[in-house]
Design a protein around this motif. Structure first.
Motif, PDB file in Angstrom:
ATOM      1  N   HIS A 149      22.974 -24.861 -60.660  1.00 14.88           N
ATOM      2  CA  HIS A 149      21.778 -24.763 -59.829  1.00 14.88           C
ATOM      3  C   HIS A 149      20.942 -23.604 -60.361  1.00 14.88           C
ATOM      4  O   HIS A 149      21.349 -22.453 -60.319  1.00 14.88           O
ATOM      5  N   SER A 150      19.748 -23.920 -60.882  1.00 13.21           N
ATOM      6  CA  SER A 150      18.902 -22.882 -61.477  1.00 13.21           C
ATOM      7  C   SER A 150      18.008 -22.228 -60.419  1.00 13.21           C
ATOM      8  O   SER A 150      17.489 -22.886 -59.535  1.00 13.21           O
ATOM      9  N   GLN A 151      17.833 -20.922 -60.543  1.00 11.72           N
ATOM     10  CA  GLN A 151      16.949 -20.183 -59.628  1.00 11.72           C
ATOM     11  C   GLN A 151      15.571 -19.940 -60.238  1.00 11.72           C
ATOM     12  O   GLN A 151      14.813 -19.103 -59.723  1.00 11.72           O
ATOM     13  N   VAL A 152      15.250 -20.644 -61.309  1.00 15.23           N
ATOM     14  CA  VAL A 152      13.980 -20.377 -62.007  1.00 15.23           C
ATOM     15  C   VAL A 152      12.799 -20.355 -61.037  1.00 15.23           C
ATOM     16  O   VAL A 152      11.956 -19.453 -61.083  1.00 15.23           O
ATOM     17  N   ALA A 153      12.757 -21.302 -60.106  1.00 15.82           N
ATOM     18  CA  ALA A 153      11.616 -21.383 -59.187  1.00 15.82           C
ATOM     19  C   ALA A 153      11.528 -20.146 -58.279  1.00 15.82           C
ATOM     20  O   ALA A 153      10.438 -19.738 -57.886  1.00 15.82           O
ATOM     21  N   VAL A 154      12.692 -19.549 -57.972  1.00 16.92           N
ATOM     22  CA  VAL A 154      12.719 -18.364 -57.101  1.00 16.92           C
ATOM     23  C   VAL A 154      12.088 -17.166 -57.811  1.00 16.92           C
ATOM     24  O   VAL A 154      11.341 -16.384 -57.212  1.00 16.92           O
ATOM     25  N   HIS A 155      12.409 -17.013 -59.101  1.00 20.88           N
ATOM     26  CA  HIS A 155      12.000 -15.809 -59.840  1.00 20.88           C
ATOM     27  C   HIS A 155      10.682 -15.968 -60.600  1.00 20.88           C
ATOM     28  O   HIS A 155      10.058 -14.959 -60.940  1.00 20.88           O
ATOM     29  N   PRO A 194      27.710 -25.300 -51.614  1.00 21.26           N
ATOM     30  CA  PRO A 194      27.358 -26.657 -52.038  1.00 21.26           C
ATOM     31  C   PRO A 194      27.650 -26.924 -53.521  1.00 21.26           C
ATOM     32  O   PRO A 194      28.079 -28.028 -53.876  1.00 21.26           O
ATOM     33  N   VAL A 195      27.436 -25.927 -54.387  1.00 19.42           N
ATOM     34  CA  VAL A 195      27.645 -26.132 -55.825  1.00 19.42           C
ATOM     35  C   VAL A 195      29.143 -26.330 -56.121  1.00 19.42           C
ATOM     36  O   VAL A 195      29.532 -27.208 -56.901  1.00 19.42           O
TER      37      VAL A 195
END
Ligand code: KG4
Ligand code: ZN
Length: 366
Positions: free
Chosen positions: A30-36, A57-58
């Protein structure tokens, strides 16, 4: 033996189930790219909170996709160093909870060991040949860049031959992309744009290109790009990725050309130093690891230069290069098979357990 791996050292929450032999049964990232992305880089506190939301969940998804219950795994492996301590702690506590509740052994894994052994993962079609010990490995990621000699899959059998004195290679990609208005993360954006650029249109000096040394430096080339930008030499800096800035009539340089020149200089030095390391150490097998190993030009150059020097080059698939938990599960399986266990007092640390030969900012010249 089946191992559940958990990874949360930076901006990916990941879990995977892997067999001791390396076969990957599941690999969930699960990538956090959108958060940062709005901040142009990873914000540690936001990373911890997002790991907390997603780790449950992951882990469940990794078990489900592997088609196994927690009762069927033989151990739990978790990244406990190096990385953002707050982010690491989320994975460590989650892994402890799962292992304790299911009565399974727990092992901590050094994230760098994961990257160094990722080439052993077997994902199916298109797997590269298995590396043979001893091999040399270039580990180039967002936080680390070094060349290692790996005699066995144990921390005490791994020697750092040379490392960056300042920025990691991935950090340089990210910072240069930011300077060019390409957003975060920068590596993939530069890789794509460089394909449409002409490296010969702008000269950037190669970073620490000195033949003899295996040490590296990537902050100087970033400064060269910063100077071009601040002097207004780079055209259409805000062009969207994929569009090529209008080619100038001699007045400025297209973004794609800067990308091509930067990428060529960085990957050229990385590939050559890696092959030099193999020659110096007298080993035949050469391995790539870490997020920057996803770079298309580095992959191409490694194959080219390796075959020119009759070396056996092992380039893992992209999913094994960028951060994932399959590599953590695999490195954990190796520890578990050796009879190693960590107690419930396992803690997170910002530092690697691998010995370091090159001190950041104060490296010695080989
Ligand atoms: O290994 P990784 O996923 O995370 C760390 O452990 O740091 O590496 C992330 C780094 C980032 O700096 C990213 O920009 C870089 O790998 N990266 C690339 C490419 N894909 C990811 N750099 C160059 N070219 C790429 N295609
Ligand atoms: Zn990594």
């Amino acid at each position: 033996m089946l191992v559940l791996g958990v990874e949360s050292s930076c901006d990916e929450t990941a879990a995977a189930v892997v067999e001791h032999g390396g076969r990957v049964l599941s690999d969930v990232v699960h990538s956090q790219v959108a958060v940062h992305a709005p901040y142009g880089g990873v914000v540690p506190e936001l990373a911890s909170r997002d790991h907390l939301r997603n780790v449950g969940p992951v882990v469940r998804a990794a078990l489900e996709r592997a088609g196994v219950g927690i009762g069927e795994v033989d151990g739990v492996a978790v990244t406990n160093r190096p990385g953002l301590v707050g982010a690491l702690l989320v994975g460590v506590q989650a892994a402890k909870g799962v292992a304790w509740a299911a009565g399974k052994p727990l092992v901590g894994v050094d994230h760098l060991m994961g990257h160094l052994l990722a080439a052993f993962l077997r994902r199916g079609d298109g797997d590269p040949p298995l590396p043979r010990f001893p091999f040399v490995c270039l580990l180039a990621s967002g936080g680390h860049t070094a060349i290692y000699r790996v005699d066995a899959p144990r921390a005490d059998a791994i020697a750092e031959l040379g490392a960056t004195r300042d920025d990691a290679a991935g950090e340089a990609f990210d910072k240069v992309a930011k300077l060019l208005g390409l957003g975060y993360p920068g590596g993939p954006a530069i890789d794509r744009l460089a394909a449409t650029g002409d490296a010969s249109r702008v000269k950037l000096a190669g970073p620490m290109a000195s033949r003899a040394s295996l040490e590296m430096s990537f902050s100087g080339i970033k400064t060269q790009v910063a100077l071009l930008v601040s002097r207004g030499r780079v055209l259409g800096r805000s062009v969207r990725e994929g569009e090529r800035a209008g080619v100038d009539g001699g007045a400025g340089i297209a973004v794609a050309d800067v990308c091509a020149s930067f990428q060529s200089a960085v990957t050229g030095v990385l590939a050559r130093k890696l092959m030099d390391a193999a020659t110096r150490e007298g080993v035949e097998d050469v391995v790539l690891g870490g997020g920057v190993a996803a770079n298309s030009e580095l992959r191409r150059r490694a194959h080219e230069l390796g075959s020119a020097r009759a070396l056996r080059v092992v380039v893992p698939p992209l999913a094994s290069c960028t951060d994932n938990a399959a590599m953590i599960a695999y490195a954990g399986a190796v520890r578990l098979a050796d009879g190693e266990r960590d107690g419930w007092s396992l803690t997170a640390s910002g530092q690697t357990s691998l010995q370091r030969a090159t001190r950041k900012g104060r490296g010695r010249r080989a």
